[in-house]
Design a protein around this motif. Structure first.
Motif, mmCIF file in Angstrom:
data_model
loop_
_atom_site.group_PDB
_atom_site.id
_atom_site.type_symbol
_atom_site.label_atom_id
_atom_site.label_comp_id
_atom_site.label_asym_id
_atom_site.label_seq_id
_atom_site.Cartn_x
_atom_site.Cartn_y
_atom_site.Cartn_z
ATOM 1 N N HIS A 141 -5.493 -2.566 -7.195
ATOM 2 C CA HIS A 141 -4.127 -2.702 -6.674
ATOM 3 C C HIS A 141 -3.313 -3.686 -7.518
ATOM 4 N N LYS A 188 0.069 -2.231 -9.158
ATOM 5 C CA LYS A 188 1.328 -2.780 -8.639
ATOM 6 C C LYS A 188 1.880 -3.911 -9.511
ATOM 7 N N MET A 245 -2.418 2.255 -0.445
ATOM 8 C CA MET A 245 -1.781 2.468 -1.746
ATOM 9 C C MET A 245 -0.888 3.707 -1.716
ATOM 10 N N GLU A 276 2.307 3.150 -0.105
ATOM 11 C CA GLU A 276 3.202 2.353 -0.963
ATOM 12 C C GLU A 276 3.810 3.180 -2.098
#
Length: 298
Positions: A109, A113, A269, A272
């Protein structure tokens, strides 16, 4: 090209490493491991390094971020990010395709990100403050070997801050990552079966003996438990706090729960906005089609 990284994720025992290695072989790639425990030397069977998985058709696929620190050393998200970007730049310089593969969702992640961990990350202060004076001196001299000011080696506060600042100064610029993400999934009963079979196999391969050797080498039971899952329950077994059957059942259950938490992370995830191309099992042909269609054609 839209993407500059290919990520292979999934729950534990899904076959991520083998699939990533097969894909790296097909597409001239190298693999960066995203596993918070495989970074440690001597933690082999319990962490499932399975280094044979990196040999495809007799060819060794190059991997990064495995066996990079001693079990007594500190390693965290900050360390992972610094090492990831260094490895990534090296792979790209060599005109290879970088693959990120592993089962530590936080590490994955943080790359997908683009976490910005800051320059001087003083949130590490408390973590470093747990080390002994000798460990701090050793760490500081490692990151700053030309250090001559002895007062920096006699004051804990100065040593900790010097380590943080030095590490921050060496932190590479964060590269904008756009990853094609391929996920492996199985029906719940199938992944449970795979986990149990793999645990039995590792115990037969000498996982208990590995834990005994780590204790013999000077690692404390407390530190062994710090590494979690396999090592936590092996430590309790070796101390006589669990019998073999209880150790096996509790560990097996803990790994099943870990797999569930991994899948929860991956669903988060997706919420998102991270697109994951899911495979039913470690299907190398389907993964190859996805890479050809999306990595090279956009």
């Amino acid at each position: 090209m839209k993407y500059n990284l290919i990520t292979v994720l999934g729950p534990t025992a899904a076959g991520k490493t083998r699939l990533a290695a097969q894909l790296a072989h097909r597409f001239n790639g190298e693999i960066i491991s995203a596993d918070s425990r495989q970074v440690y030397r001597s933690l082999n069977i319990g962490t499932g390094k399975d280094l044979d998985d990196y040999i495809v058709n007799g060819k060794q696929i190059k991997y990064h971020l495995i066996d990079v620190v001693e079990p007594t050393e500190e390693f965290n998200l900050y360390s992972f990010n610094r090492m990831f970007y260094r490895a990534y730049e090296e792979i790209v310089r060599n005109n290879k395709i970088p693959f990120l593969a592993g089962g530590t969702p936080l590490y994955i992640h943080s790359i997908l990100k683009g976490y910005k961990l800051g320059k001087a990350d003083f949130s590490r202060y408390e973590e470093l403050n747990k080390l002994t004076d000798e460990d701090l001196k050793s760490l500081l001299l490692k990151v700053s070997p030309k250090l001559h000011n002895t007062t920096d080696l006699s004051n804990r506060d100065r040593m900790i801050k010097a380590i943080i600042v030095k590490n921050a100064a060496e932190e590479p610029a964060v590269i904008k990552i756009d990853s094609l993400v391929i996920g492996i999934k199985y029906e719940r009963n199938e992944i449970k079966k795979r986990i149990t079979e793999r645990l039995k196999k590792r115990l037969k391969e000498g996982m208990i003996e590995e834990a005994k050797e780590l204790i013999k080498s000077g690692l404390t039971y407390e530190k062994l438990e710090f590494f979690g899952l396999e090592y936590k329950y092996l430590s309790l077994y070796l101390k006589g706090e669990l019998n073999y059957n209880d150790m096996f059942q509790k560990l097996n259950s803990a790994i099943h729960n870990f797999a569930k938490r991994q899948m929860t992370w991956y669903r988060k995830m997706e919420r998102e906005g991270i697109e994951i191309f899911w495979l039913d099992g470690a299907d190398v042909e389907k993964a190859t089609e996805i890479i050809k269609e999306y990595y090279f054609n956009e």
